[in-house]
Design a protein around this motif. Structure first.
Motif, PDB file in Angstrom:
ATOM      1  N   TRP A   1      -3.570   0.517   3.330  1.00 34.75           N
ATOM      2  CA  TRP A   1      -4.315   1.325   2.347  1.00 34.75           C
ATOM      3  C   TRP A   1      -5.321   2.228   3.061  1.00 34.75           C
ATOM      4  O   TRP A   1      -5.414   3.424   2.768  1.00 34.75           O
ATOM      5  CB  TRP A   1      -5.030   0.389   1.380  1.00 34.75           C
ATOM      6  CG  TRP A   1      -5.666   1.090   0.210  1.00 34.75           C
ATOM      7  CD1 TRP A   1      -5.120   1.317  -1.023  1.00 34.75           C
ATOM      8  CD2 TRP A   1      -6.996   1.648   0.155  1.00 34.75           C
ATOM      9  NE1 TRP A   1      -6.006   1.989  -1.821  1.00 34.75           N
ATOM     10  CE2 TRP A   1      -7.164   2.205  -1.134  1.00 34.75           C
ATOM     11  CE3 TRP A   1      -8.042   1.728   1.072  1.00 34.75           C
ATOM     12  CZ2 TRP A   1      -8.339   2.833  -1.521  1.00 34.75           C
ATOM     13  CZ3 TRP A   1      -9.213   2.357   0.687  1.00 34.75           C
ATOM     14  CH2 TRP A   1      -9.366   2.898  -0.589  1.00 34.75           C
ATOM     15  N   ILE A   2      -6.054   1.652   4.009  1.00 39.52           N
ATOM     16  CA  ILE A   2      -7.026   2.447   4.768  1.00 39.52           C
ATOM     17  C   ILE A   2      -6.320   3.530   5.568  1.00 39.52           C
ATOM     18  O   ILE A   2      -6.754   4.684   5.610  1.00 39.52           O
ATOM     19  CB  ILE A   2      -7.849   1.528   5.700  1.00 39.52           C
ATOM     20  CG1 ILE A   2      -8.711   0.572   4.882  1.00 39.52           C
ATOM     21  CG2 ILE A   2      -8.732   2.360   6.630  1.00 39.52           C
ATOM     22  CD1 ILE A   2      -9.437  -0.467   5.717  1.00 39.52           C
TER      23      ILE A   2
ATOM     24  N   THR B   1      -4.245  10.967   4.512  1.00 35.84           N
ATOM     25  CA  THR B   1      -4.398  11.951   3.432  1.00 35.84           C
ATOM     26  C   THR B   1      -5.596  12.852   3.692  1.00 35.84           C
ATOM     27  O   THR B   1      -5.515  14.087   3.543  1.00 35.84           O
ATOM     28  CB  THR B   1      -4.567  11.222   2.088  1.00 35.84           C
ATOM     29  OG1 THR B   1      -3.418  10.409   1.846  1.00 35.84           O
ATOM     30  CG2 THR B   1      -4.723  12.227   0.947  1.00 35.84           C
ATOM     31  N   THR B   2      -6.701  12.259   4.099  1.00 31.66           N
ATOM     32  CA  THR B   2      -7.907  13.038   4.377  1.00 31.66           C
ATOM     33  C   THR B   2      -7.687  13.995   5.545  1.00 31.66           C
ATOM     34  O   THR B   2      -8.065  15.171   5.488  1.00 31.66           O
ATOM     35  CB  THR B   2      -9.078  12.099   4.695  1.00 31.66           C
ATOM     36  OG1 THR B   2      -9.301  11.223   3.583  1.00 31.66           O
ATOM     37  CG2 THR B   2     -10.354  12.890   4.964  1.00 31.66           C
TER      38      THR B   2
ATOM     39  N   SER C   1      -4.259  -4.178   3.088  1.00 31.71           N
ATOM     40  CA  SER C   1      -5.568  -3.519   3.182  1.00 31.71           C
ATOM     41  C   SER C   1      -5.587  -2.498   4.320  1.00 31.71           C
ATOM     42  O   SER C   1      -6.088  -1.381   4.152  1.00 31.71           O
ATOM     43  CB  SER C   1      -6.662  -4.569   3.408  1.00 31.71           C
ATOM     44  OG  SER C   1      -6.695  -5.501   2.350  1.00 31.71           O
TER      45      SER C   1
ATOM     46  N   TYR D   1     -13.880   7.744  10.285  1.00 31.18           N
ATOM     47  CA  TYR D   1     -13.161   7.953   9.028  1.00 31.18           C
ATOM     48  C   TYR D   1     -13.024   6.642   8.241  1.00 31.18           C
ATOM     49  O   TYR D   1     -13.006   6.651   7.004  1.00 31.18           O
ATOM     50  CB  TYR D   1     -11.768   8.522   9.302  1.00 31.18           C
ATOM     51  CG  TYR D   1     -11.744  10.014   9.526  1.00 31.18           C
ATOM     52  CD1 TYR D   1     -11.806  10.896   8.445  1.00 31.18           C
ATOM     53  CD2 TYR D   1     -11.651  10.537  10.804  1.00 31.18           C
ATOM     54  CE1 TYR D   1     -11.783  12.268   8.646  1.00 31.18           C
ATOM     55  CE2 TYR D   1     -11.623  11.911  11.013  1.00 31.18           C
ATOM     56  CZ  TYR D   1     -11.691  12.772   9.939  1.00 31.18           C
ATOM     57  OH  TYR D   1     -11.673  14.128  10.139  1.00 31.18           O
ATOM     58  N   SER D   2     -12.924   5.516   8.961  1.00 33.54           N
ATOM     59  CA  SER D   2     -12.739   4.225   8.286  1.00 33.54           C
ATOM     60  C   SER D   2     -14.017   3.719   7.636  1.00 33.54           C
ATOM     61  O   SER D   2     -13.946   2.884   6.728  1.00 33.54           O
ATOM     62  CB  SER D   2     -12.231   3.183   9.300  1.00 33.54           C
ATOM     63  OG  SER D   2     -11.039   3.596   9.905  1.00 33.54           O
TER      64      SER D   2
ATOM     65  N   GLN E   1      -5.415  16.932   4.512  1.00 32.96           N
ATOM     66  CA  GLN E   1      -6.119  17.872   3.638  1.00 32.96           C
ATOM     67  C   GLN E   1      -7.119  18.708   4.421  1.00 32.96           C
ATOM     68  O   GLN E   1      -7.199  19.932   4.251  1.00 32.96           O
ATOM     69  CB  GLN E   1      -6.825  17.104   2.513  1.00 32.96           C
ATOM     70  CG  GLN E   1      -5.870  16.477   1.512  1.00 32.96           C
ATOM     71  CD  GLN E   1      -6.576  15.574   0.524  1.00 32.96           C
ATOM     72  OE1 GLN E   1      -7.773  15.276   0.675  1.00 32.96           O
ATOM     73  NE2 GLN E   1      -5.863  15.117  -0.481  1.00 32.96           N
TER      74      GLN E   1
ATOM     75  N   ARG F   1      -3.395   5.036   5.069  1.00 31.74           N
ATOM     76  CA  ARG F   1      -2.885   6.138   4.245  1.00 31.74           C
ATOM     77  C   ARG F   1      -4.018   7.006   3.702  1.00 31.74           C
ATOM     78  O   ARG F   1      -3.871   8.223   3.552  1.00 31.74           O
ATOM     79  CB  ARG F   1      -2.047   5.605   3.093  1.00 31.74           C
ATOM     80  CG  ARG F   1      -0.871   4.735   3.480  1.00 31.74           C
ATOM     81  CD  ARG F   1      -0.135   5.189   4.712  1.00 31.74           C
ATOM     82  NE  ARG F   1       0.380   6.555   4.643  1.00 31.74           N
ATOM     83  CZ  ARG F   1       1.016   7.168   5.608  1.00 31.74           C
ATOM     84  NH1 ARG F   1       1.206   6.534   6.759  1.00 31.74           N
ATOM     85  NH2 ARG F   1       1.456   8.392   5.465  1.00 31.74           N
ATOM     86  N   LYS F   2      -5.150   6.411   3.413  1.00 30.49           N
ATOM     87  CA  LYS F   2      -6.313   7.191   2.975  1.00 30.49           C
ATOM     88  C   LYS F   2      -6.768   8.133   4.078  1.00 30.49           C
ATOM     89  O   LYS F   2      -7.089   9.308   3.835  1.00 30.49           O
ATOM     90  CB  LYS F   2      -7.454   6.250   2.575  1.00 30.49           C
ATOM     91  CG  LYS F   2      -7.372   5.714   1.158  1.00 30.49           C
ATOM     92  CD  LYS F   2      -7.716   6.812   0.157  1.00 30.49           C
ATOM     93  CE  LYS F   2      -7.835   6.271  -1.239  1.00 30.49           C
ATOM     94  NZ  LYS F   2      -8.176   7.338  -2.230  1.00 30.49           N
ATOM     95  N   ILE F   3      -6.809   7.622   5.298  1.00 29.72           N
ATOM     96  CA  ILE F   3      -7.234   8.447   6.430  1.00 29.72           C
ATOM     97  C   ILE F   3      -6.238   9.578   6.682  1.00 29.72           C
ATOM     98  O   ILE F   3      -6.626  10.721   6.927  1.00 29.72           O
ATOM     99  CB  ILE F   3      -7.401   7.575   7.694  1.00 29.72           C
ATOM    100  CG1 ILE F   3      -8.574   6.615   7.518  1.00 29.72           C
ATOM    101  CG2 ILE F   3      -7.615   8.442   8.926  1.00 29.72           C
ATOM    102  CD1 ILE F   3      -8.763   5.657   8.667  1.00 29.72           C
TER     103      ILE F   3
ATOM    104  N   HIS G   1     -14.363   3.460   3.935  1.00 30.38           N
ATOM    105  CA  HIS G   1     -13.596   2.416   3.240  1.00 30.38           C
ATOM    106  C   HIS G   1     -13.977   1.031   3.760  1.00 30.38           C
ATOM    107  O   HIS G   1     -13.122   0.160   3.901  1.00 30.38           O
ATOM    108  CB  HIS G   1     -12.099   2.663   3.432  1.00 30.38           C
ATOM    109  CG  HIS G   1     -11.672   4.084   3.221  1.00 30.38           C
ATOM    110  ND1 HIS G   1     -11.756   4.710   1.990  1.00 30.38           N
ATOM    111  CD2 HIS G   1     -11.176   5.019   4.084  1.00 30.38           C
ATOM    112  CE1 HIS G   1     -11.316   5.955   2.098  1.00 30.38           C
ATOM    113  NE2 HIS G   1     -10.971   6.163   3.353  1.00 30.38           N
TER     114      HIS G   1
END
Length: 285
Positions: free
Chosen positions: A88-89, A95-96, A85, A16-17, A99, A91-93, A20
């Protein structure tokens, strides 16, 4: 694309990372910079003791305070870059994951929801995803930071005395084995706590939803006892975590102190090709 069932959680996180990777490079720069400045601050101990306090070198007296202030400023900047940084990564993961999991729920048959408690499903969306965020922003970051700090510390130690460094390296394998065993126990306890939190949520949701039935059957006491069993189980698991942490805080420093004691004795006796000055020894320790 199908991924093997045996894929470890960290491999999935790294997968997943990868999306990004640009932000990951920025985080890596921050982590490396933080590790480097920490080790450079250790090196300044030598100059503080030998050149500033003992020799009273006028050049060092003027320059060293500015060097230390600059290093702390750089350290804070690198720490901010790395933390921001990685967060940020993470929270993106999260969220994904949320969802994708919610969309997966929407396409499951109704029978699945009849067989699985709502509390467990909600727990996966909340607690499990937050655990993933903690793994990304804390575990991976700490692993990288410790790795680069160890590399830097070894470089500093070898620079001051390769002879004493050998004594320190002897103690590393048993400490690493203990840390590995503790990490494995933490992982097992975390999985059990995750399941127990789901049970507590499930019991609370189901019983509160059926409160009229419970009151009508005058079943408050057995229901409360049943719920208390889950909460007591969660408490016992948390106490096991506390016991493991406390044991590690005793054993690891004790083993490390043996290494420090040996180094103190060898350095005080002046063994080795190049005996250390007071400042060098302080920085080495």
């Amino acid at each position: 694309m199908q991924h093997p069932v045996t894929e470890t959680p960290y491999r999935r996180l790294l997968r997943y990372s990868q999306v990004h990777w640009r932000v990951g490079l920025i985080a890596l720069v921050g982590i490396i910079g933080l590790a480097a400045t920490d080790n450079l601050l250790i090196v300044t101990i030598k100059y503080i003791i030998d050149d500033l306090m003992v020799k009273r070198d006028p050049t060092v007296i003027v320059a060293l305070p500015f060097v230390i202030v600059g290093l702390f400023l750089m350290r804070g900047t690198f720490e901010f870059i790395g933390n921001y940084s990685m967060t940020w990564i993470a929270r993106k993961i999260v969220t994904t994951l949320r969802q994708q999991l919610f969309q997966h729920y929407l396409h499951l048959p109704v029978g699945f929801f009849d067989q699985n408690a709502t509390g467990q499903l909600v727990s996966r969306l909340t607690y499990v995803c937050e655990t993933v965020a903690d793994s990304v922003s804390t575990a991976i970051k700490d692993m990288l930071l410790v790795t680069f700090k160890i590399i830097g510390a070894l470089a500093v130690m070898i620079y001051f005395s390769w002879f004493l460094t050998l004594f320190v390296l002897v103690i590393v394998p048993p400490v690493m084995l203990i840390i590995r065993a503790i990490s494995q126990r933490f992982r097992r306890l975390s999985q059990r706590i995750q399941a127990m939190v789901g049970n507590v949520s499930d019991a609370a949701i189901e019983n509160l939803s059926a409160i009229r039935v419970i009151k009508g059957a005058d079943a408050q006491v057995p229901v409360a006892q049943h719920f208390s069993g889950f909460t007591e189980g969660a408490r016992q698991l948390e106490m096991k975590v506390a016991a493991t942490t406390g044991t590690a805080q005793i054993i690891v420093p004790f083993i490390a102190s043996i290494s420090v004691g040996v180094v103190l004795y060898v350095a005080a006796k002046g063994y080795g090709p190049n005996p250390l000055t007071g400042g060098e020894f302080a920085a080495f320790i």
